[in-house]
Design a protein around this motif. Structure first.
Motif, PDB file in Angstrom:
ATOM      1  N   THR A 266       0.851  -1.184   0.000  1.00  0.00           N
ATOM      2  CA  THR A 266       0.000   0.000   0.000  1.00  0.00           C
ATOM      3  C   THR A 266       0.887   1.235   0.000  1.00  0.00           C
ATOM      4  N   LEU A 267       0.822   2.007  -1.074  1.00  0.00           N
ATOM      5  CA  LEU A 267       1.604   3.237  -1.174  1.00  0.00           C
ATOM      6  C   LEU A 267       0.728   4.408  -0.756  1.00  0.00           C
ATOM      7  N   PHE A 268       1.214   5.189   0.182  1.00  0.00           N
ATOM      8  CA  PHE A 268       0.494   6.371   0.647  1.00  0.00           C
ATOM      9  C   PHE A 268       1.504   7.387   1.132  1.00  0.00           C
ATOM     10  N   PHE A 269       1.030   8.592   1.447  1.00  0.00           N
ATOM     11  CA  PHE A 269       1.908   9.667   1.912  1.00  0.00           C
ATOM     12  C   PHE A 269       1.658   9.928   3.388  1.00  0.00           C
TER      13      PHE A 269
ATOM     14  N   ALA B 213       6.821   9.510   1.148  1.00  0.00           N
ATOM     15  CA  ALA B 213       5.969   8.482   0.565  1.00  0.00           C
ATOM     16  C   ALA B 213       6.332   7.159   1.226  1.00  0.00           C
ATOM     17  N   LEU B 214       5.321   6.436   1.689  1.00  0.00           N
ATOM     18  CA  LEU B 214       5.548   5.156   2.346  1.00  0.00           C
ATOM     19  C   LEU B 214       4.900   4.043   1.547  1.00  0.00           C
ATOM     20  N   VAL B 215       5.573   2.901   1.500  1.00  0.00           N
ATOM     21  CA  VAL B 215       4.931   1.678   1.035  1.00  0.00           C
ATOM     22  C   VAL B 215       4.855   0.746   2.236  1.00  0.00           C
ATOM     23  N   ARG B 216       3.649   0.475   2.638  1.00  0.00           N
ATOM     24  CA  ARG B 216       3.376  -0.418   3.761  1.00  0.00           C
ATOM     25  C   ARG B 216       3.265  -1.839   3.194  1.00  0.00           C
TER      26      ARG B 216
ATOM     27  N   VAL C  70      10.343   3.765   2.724  1.00  0.00           N
ATOM     28  CA  VAL C  70      10.052   5.201   2.790  1.00  0.00           C
ATOM     29  C   VAL C  70      10.936   5.938   1.800  1.00  0.00           C
ATOM     30  N   GLN C  71      10.342   6.826   1.049  1.00  0.00           N
ATOM     31  CA  GLN C  71      11.097   7.660   0.106  1.00  0.00           C
ATOM     32  C   GLN C  71      10.832   9.118   0.460  1.00  0.00           C
ATOM     33  N   THR C  72      11.907   9.844   0.698  1.00  0.00           N
ATOM     34  CA  THR C  72      11.832  11.227   1.160  1.00  0.00           C
ATOM     35  C   THR C  72      12.415  12.148   0.095  1.00  0.00           C
ATOM     36  N   LEU C  73      11.645  13.143  -0.333  1.00  0.00           N
ATOM     37  CA  LEU C  73      12.142  14.137  -1.276  1.00  0.00           C
ATOM     38  C   LEU C  73      12.490  15.402  -0.505  1.00  0.00           C
ATOM     39  N   ARG C  74      13.755  15.772  -0.551  1.00  0.00           N
ATOM     40  CA  ARG C  74      14.215  17.024   0.043  1.00  0.00           C
ATOM     41  C   ARG C  74      14.412  18.008  -1.101  1.00  0.00           C
ATOM     42  N   TYR C  75      13.562  19.032  -1.159  1.00  0.00           N
ATOM     43  CA  TYR C  75      13.655  19.996  -2.254  1.00  0.00           C
ATOM     44  C   TYR C  75      15.021  20.667  -2.257  1.00  0.00           C
ATOM     45  N   ASP C  76      15.517  21.034  -1.091  1.00  0.00           N
ATOM     46  CA  ASP C  76      16.861  21.577  -0.950  1.00  0.00           C
ATOM     47  C   ASP C  76      17.541  20.808   0.177  1.00  0.00           C
TER      48      ASP C  76
ATOM     49  N   ALA D   6       0.975   6.436  10.994  1.00  0.00           N
ATOM     50  CA  ALA D   6       0.916   7.111   9.690  1.00  0.00           C
ATOM     51  C   ALA D   6      -0.265   6.643   8.848  1.00  0.00           C
ATOM     52  N   TRP D   7      -0.488   5.331   8.781  1.00  0.00           N
ATOM     53  CA  TRP D   7      -1.572   4.818   7.947  1.00  0.00           C
ATOM     54  C   TRP D   7      -2.933   5.195   8.521  1.00  0.00           C
TER      55      TRP D   7
END
Length: 674
Positions: free
Chosen positions: A137-140, A146-149, A236-242, A256-257
């Motif tokens: 299950t992919l959710f934010f 973004a997490l995949v449970r 878990v995938q984390t996007l750091r803009y800077d 989280a879920w």
């Protein structure tokens, strides 16, 4: 009462979450079943800029994902698409692939796909192997993560070696590296970075490994499964803009879920108010739920030079990765009824850039150097703020916005009233006609074909015609400013706004209405002539409440004339019998734009033509191809003769317009008195 309802909603969502954890992995998400697969999120990028399919975003995240193409049974998801890389690019091909081996004999477990679905707020994939079921299950968790449970359930006790795999898009200058148990991806010429990790509670993740464009992260120890019990791990995938300055919050994996489900339960609770006479409530709610999914999918969090969250027009169009002024006002008016915090943020985001003279720019971006100050956009900000107040009763928000709204309203008459007669014109800061047409929002409308530009002052120019829609909006603003002043205990202000509104109403009725043609038109400056083009701007005075009953009756007849505006999908932006009518490629020269159609329905309803309004609204819902009963996305505009969607997919203000069209308590029947 509202607090009790919200507690019950959250409790129900938590109970649903618990049921999902305990249920076999093959069982569907029952609570989301009515709104499952509203849109088709299957697809895989063929190039870094491929936007040919739908992408799942949520919680303001700037990265998005999709289900793999239909028939692709391999585990994981397509992505991520990073919207903040230039105008957007796919940084990954596959995320959260799953590799399982029996820890005893080392045999690889082959997983077979059982189901692949999108539900509001999540993408869900279900797999099976002999004696084993697996759900991804992919959710934010928030705008960063973004997490995949991954839930695993076995019929017997067993130990599994578990690893997750991924493949990145080979972007020029992209840098893939491992740092302990984390994989990082950097990008040429950008401070952004993607971090990918595996979290398994008490089971430690092993070291990450990178090879070419692929990576692998495995658990250090086998994962033990008890018979019938669900074991859960997360990617878990984390996007750091800077990445130099970003400090993403910590993730509460245990909650989280459940938090995601509670948030979406609250969104969908608001959908229950959707109703349209003559349309089944189930169908109305389905369209409304699709609108909610679309608006939340275009939500982007404050990053870079965007200081507050907001909603972009459409992630499907590379030109639309910023916030636009009049888009923002429409988004906020709809968001107010199901996501009021985001509605407030959307409005604040634009006013963050209000100039000293009161002007609000056309659009703002992650990099403020790209902002457009050549023009503003039609003044619907006060309407949006009042809608937020109507939905929330937030007096503090009104107090914080009032002075800003006053300055913006007065700017129009200081910079855009060439002859100082109390009626304003669209214009530009650079003297160009193209920017003035952009300011109207109806870029290439036929009524602007012959305009000339007149200088008002430094960086202030007007068209040589006063537009009827602009002045109807300004009249409505004066009314709403008066109401806000009254709420805030400013009776003198309220009286002054009412006086201004009365003067504008008189001017609109006497100088912009043609009694022989029964329609409102733009008025040329310096002479009595009208610009006699039948366009959607002609019903703006009815929407605002500025027409007399006699004038409204004449306009209603023309609106319901099938030769002009009562087309298959009603209310095109140009009358169908106009020689310039171009319903597909005309942009603002004939296609249906849903904001104008919404205003048309509300215009009829305001003057007592409720049955006619409902009939036209039903056609807008039912005749937009694939919208109500299929998986078609909301489109930028529609062919009024066929209902075929045109231009950008996943268009936010169309979604917002449909949501308002289907909310009786958010309609324009509210009494307006100058």
């Amino acid at each position: 009462m509202h607090s009790l309802i919200r507690i019950l909603v959250v409790a129900a969502a938590l109970a649903c979450s618990a049921a999902v954890r305990a249920a076999p992995a093959g069982q569907s998400l029952v609570a989301d079943a009515p709104y499952r697969d509203l849109l088709d999120f299957h697809g895989a990028p063929r190039s870094p800029t491929d936007r040919s399919f739908n992408i799942f975003f949520d919680a303001g995240a700037w990265q998005g994902y999709s289900l793999p193409r239909a028939g692709d049974a391999a585990t994981g998801f397509s992505g991520p698409f990073v919207h903040s890389l230039g105008t957007g690019a796919w940084a990954g091909m596959r995320f959260a692939g799953l590799a399982l081996r029996d820890a005893g004999d080392g045999r690889r477990l082959v997983l077979k796909e059982v189901a692949s679905h999108a539900v509001p707020g999540a993408l869900v994939r279900v797999f099976s192997a002999p004696g084993l079921s697996v759900r991804q299950t992919l959710f934010f968790a928030d705008s960063w993560h973004a997490l995949v449970r991954i839930e695993l359930q076995s019929g017997r006790a067993r130990d599994l070696d578990l690893a997750v795999t991924g493949q990145v898009m080979p972007l020029p200058g992209s840098r893939l590296a491992s740092e302990g148990d984390m994989v990082t991806q950097g990008f040429a010429g950008s401070p952004s970075r993607l971090d990918t990790q595996l979290h398994a509670g008490g089971a430690d993740a092993g070291r990450a490994a990178v090879s070419g464009n692929g990576y692998r992260i495995g658990l250090e120890r086998p994962l033990h499964l008890e018979p019938g019990k669900v074991a859960t791990v997360y990617v878990v995938q984390t996007l750091r803009y800077d990445a130099r300055t970003a400090s993403p919050p910590a993730i509460d994996y245990a909650r989280a879920w459940a938090a995601n489900r509670a948030r979406w339960a609250a969104y969908l609770e608001a959908v229950q108010a959707s109703h349209l006479s003559g349309l089944s409530d189930g169908l109305a709610r389905r369209v409304a739920a699709k609108a909610v999914v679309t608006l939340i999918g275009n939500w982007r969090a404050a990053r870079g030079d965007l200081r507050h969250d907001g909603v972009i027009p459409s992630y499907s169009n590379p030109d639309f990765n910023g916030f636009w002024a009049w888009d923002s006002w429409k988004h906020a008016a709809a968001l107010a009824w199901f996501a009021p915090d985001l509605a407030r943020e959307q409005i604040r985001a634009m006013f963050d850039y209000q100039a000293a003279d009161g002007m609000v720019p056309d659009c703002i971006y992650l990099d403020r150097a790209d902002d457009n100050w050549r023009d503003s956009k039609p003044p619907l900000a006060t309407w949006a703020v009042w809608e937020v107040y109507r939905a929330t009763g937030d007096r503090a928000f009104l107090a914080g916005m009032y002075d800003k709204l006053v300055r913006y309203h007065r700017w129009w008459f200081a910079a855009r009233d060439h002859d100082h007669d109390g009626l304003a014109e669209y214009g530009s800061t650079d003297g160009t006609a193209i920017a003035a047409k952009w300011e109207s929002g109806m870029d290439n409308a036929v009524r602007f074909d012959g305009v000339a530009m007149l200088k008002n002052g430094e960086h202030a120019w007007s068209m040589d015609q006063a537009s009827v829609d602009l002045n109807a909006y300004l009249y409505r603003e004066a009314l709403d400013l008066g109401r806000i002043a009254a709420v805030l205990g400013k009776p003198r202000d309220a009286s002054a706004w009412q006086a201004q509104a009365a003067a504008m109403k008189s001017a609109i009725q006497s100088r912009m209405y043609d009694p022989q043609r029964g329609w409102f038109f733009d008025a040329k400056l310096g002479r009595p002539g009208l610009v006699r083009v039948y366009g959607s701007e002609g019903w703006a005075p009815l929407w605002a409440g500025a027409a007399t009953a006699v004038q409204a009756a004449a306009v209603e007849k023309t609106m319901l004339d099938p030769r002009k505006f009562a087309t298959t999908m009603p209310f095109p932006t140009l009358a169908a019998d106009d020689p310039h009518f171009s319903p597909v490629k005309g942009y603002w020269r004939g296609p249906v734009w849903m904001d104008q159609s919404l205003f048309g329905v509300e215009a009829l309803r305001r003057y007592g033509y409720a049955a006619q309004a409902d009939a036209m609204a039903r056609r807008l819902v039912l005749d937009a191809k694939g919208l109500a009963r299929g998986q078609a996305t909301f489109r930028e505009n529609y062919d009024p003769l066929t209902g075929q969607g045109e231009q950008s997919r996943n268009f936010s203000w169309s979604a917002a317009s449909y949501l308002l069209l289907l909310r009786m308590d958010a309609g324009a029947a509210e009494p307006l008195r100058p």
